[in-house]
Design an enzyme around this catalytic site. Structure first.
Site, PDB file in Angstrom:
ATOM      1  N   HIS A 204       1.156  -1.521  -0.382  1.00  0.00           N
ATOM      2  CA  HIS A 204      -0.028   0.167  -0.395  1.00  0.00           C
ATOM      3  C   HIS A 204       1.305   1.340   0.022  1.00  0.00           C
ATOM      4  O   HIS A 204       0.966   2.055   0.835  1.00  0.00           O
ATOM      5  CB  HIS A 204      -1.055  -0.008   1.234  1.00  0.00           C
TER       6      HIS A 204
ATOM      7  N   PHE B 285      -2.620  10.091   3.072  1.00  0.00           N
ATOM      8  CA  PHE B 285      -1.258  10.815   2.105  1.00  0.00           C
ATOM      9  C   PHE B 285      -1.861  12.339   1.633  1.00  0.00           C
ATOM     10  O   PHE B 285      -2.982  12.408   0.468  1.00  0.00           O
ATOM     11  CB  PHE B 285      -1.279   9.815   0.993  1.00  0.00           C
TER      12      PHE B 285
ATOM     13  N   GLU C 100     -13.052   0.861  -0.112  1.00  0.00           N
ATOM     14  CA  GLU C 100     -12.973   1.660   0.233  1.00  0.00           C
ATOM     15  C   GLU C 100     -13.732   2.692  -0.476  1.00  0.00           C
ATOM     16  O   GLU C 100     -14.244   2.267  -1.018  1.00  0.00           O
ATOM     17  CB  GLU C 100     -11.868   2.525  -0.552  1.00  0.00           C
TER      18      GLU C 100
ATOM     19  N   PHE D 129     -11.563  11.029   7.527  1.00  0.00           N
ATOM     20  CA  PHE D 129     -11.811   9.452   6.914  1.00  0.00           C
ATOM     21  C   PHE D 129     -12.964   8.728   8.282  1.00  0.00           C
ATOM     22  O   PHE D 129     -13.433   7.954   8.245  1.00  0.00           O
ATOM     23  CB  PHE D 129     -11.465   9.483   5.848  1.00  0.00           C
TER      24      PHE D 129
END
Length: 503
Positions: free
Chosen positions: A150, A454, A399, A462
């Site tokens: 990731h 990021f 996601e 979130f």
């Protein structure tokens, strides 16, 4: 049939249609997990770099993202050295997941924690941590869904040979993936090779606003070298080949014994025309091919999309016959990360002497905030596109979520009803898509906790569960959305306990 009778039948038909539509709307608005097929998986996710912390503890070495943020490229000056500190709080975190009623937790393995130099010796402390996390999840009846990579490439490999830009990456990644299969595959039954390999080449090798900061003028500035017209395609090619290699290893040596599944996770934005002009409609089609088809077309058909071949030309790497055979069908599922729709306009690429990914696609509007919008219907369009264009593959939505930005750093805010509303809208769209034949089998909220985001650091949140980043203990607290999601999963209401009570 007489005209009056025809009018009566027509009227009755209209009434019936509206009643049916109303029933669907009422049914969707009262959705719970029980409206979805048996075995449908609901969870939430995070990634190692964004949530673990412990950046320099127990043998972990830097990734390219550690280097990037410590060189001062984050606008808010933040770093992920501690973040939510899941490395030290994983038991507490798993208990929260259990209390919420999650089926699964999606997380990633940090390559520089497990194999700090990118190849060679396994870090025993890293191995211990992931074994402990996986065991804790399973003890609580929560499925571990693991992303092998990731974004956190070991800095050692970047320094040695340029990281993903070199074909040597394929061998090192494959060896790392096998370490994961060998050590965790007896308990992990859901693997994703890469997260958003259709995004990393753009940010890192075209715009250059993400590590390793490679680009060329005028597509990026302040880069450490690079060629925006060629390198994104080379990097994506190596990611695709590395994916196919890891899947081949898993299928040949581990899958039959361990009984798991393996796939890849793409960012899947949906693109719509900015106007009703034919040129803009063509631009939206091209952008969906460049964005989604860049990886899905090879995975399903064995080669890059024809529109990419024609517009990129010799700068797009060739897929040999033997590689095509390895790539085609190298997935048991496709993971998608979906948040929004982008309205794009056409540009004439023939007038551009210098070319990059977006000029090759012949679009503009990707970076215009006014063109980026959240509409739950876009998820339905994405799933329908996958059904019609790519044979309706098994899909895991890895996601989907909505962020807010705290006015004051560290401010605790339980009230995120906007997030609950967002999730309900997208779950309604998912429900209708599944009823319409989509082969979607799971849904994960991004994210389980507030994390280091990021490019945005801690300016965007979130999480279903908040994290007090000003507290040394990184105290967790439940937002309204966590209670809403738990109610959806359990089919009932929850008491609004505060401030740090479990569900």
């Amino acid at each position: 049939m007489a005209t009056g009778e025809l009018a009566l039948v027509s009227s009755l038909f209209i009434v019936v249609v509206f009643l049916l539509l109303g029933a669907v709307a009422r049914e969707a608005s009262a959705l719970t997990r029980h409206d979805f097929p048996e075995g449908f998986v609901f969870g939430a996710g995070s990634s190692a770099f964004q949530v673990e912390g412990a950046a320099a503890e127990d043998g972990r070495k830097p990734s390219i993202w550690d280097t990037f943020i410590h060189q001062g490229y984050m606008p808010d000056g933040s770093n992920a050295d501690v973040s939510a500190d899941q490395y030290h709080h994983y038991k507490e975190d798993v208990k929260l997941m259990y209390d919420m009623g999650l089926d699964a937790y999606r997380f990633s393995i940090a390559w520089p924690r497990l194999i700090p130099d990118g190849r060679g010796e396994i870090n025993p402390k890293g191995l211990e941590y992931y074994n402990n996390l996986i065991d804790e999840l399973i003890m609580h009846g929560i499925q571990p869904h693991v992303t092998i990579y990731h974004f956190d490439l070991p800095q050692a490999l970047q320094d040695e040979y340029g990281g993903i830009l070199s074909p040597r990456f394929i061998e090192d990644y494959s060896a790392y993936a096998e370490v994961c299969f060998k050590n965790f595959g007896d308990r992990v039954k859901h693997w994703a090779t890469f997260n958003q390999p259709n995004i990393e080449p753009i940010g890192g090798f075209d715009a250059g606003d993400r590590p390793p900061r490679r680009c060329s003028y005028p597509f990026g500035t302040n880069c450490t070298g690079g060629d925006s017209s060629t390198e994104p395609y080379i990097v994506a090619h190596h990611l695709l080949l590395a994916h196919a290699s890891a899947v081949s290893i898993y299928r040949q040596k581990y899958q039959a014994i361990q009984g798991g599944q393996i796939g890849i996770t793409l960012m899947v934005r949906w693109h719509e025309p900015y106007t009703d002009k034919t040129a803009d409609a063509a631009a939206a089609f091209r952008m969906n091919e460049f964005h989604i088809g860049w990886f899905l077309h090879p995975l399903v058909h064995g080669d890059y999309p024809p529109v990419m071949r024609s517009r990129v030309g010799v700068r797009l790497p060739s897929i040999t016959a033997s590689d095509s055979e390895k790539i085609r069908g190298s997935f048991d599922f496709i993971g998608i990360n979906h948040y929004y729709v982008i309205f794009v306009q056409s540009i004439d690429a023939n007038e551009q002497k210098l070319r990059d990914y977006y000029i090759d696609a012949g679009v503009q509007g990707e970076d215009d905030k006014e063109n980026i919008q959240c509409h739950s219907w876009s998820l339905g369009k994405v799933l329908n596109h996958l059904k019609l264009e790519y044979g309706n593959p098994p899909v895991m939505i890895h996601e989907n979520g909505y962020s807010d930005s705290p006015d004051i750093f560290g401010k605790i805010n339980y009230n995120d009803d906007f997030r609950s509303k967002f999730l309900q809208g997208y779950l309604e769209a998912l429900y209708l898509s599944v009823r319409n034949g989509s082969n979607t089998r799971g849904y994960f909220v991004w994210s389980m906790f507030d994390t280091f985001e990021f490019l945005y650091g801690y300016r965007l949140r979130f999480g279903l569960c908040g994290v007090d980043f000003t507290a040394a203990a990184r105290t967790r607290y439940l937002k309204n959305s966590a209670r809403w999601y738990s109610g959806f999963l359990r089919g009932g209401e929850l008491r609004p306990e505060k401030p740090y009570a479990t569900l």
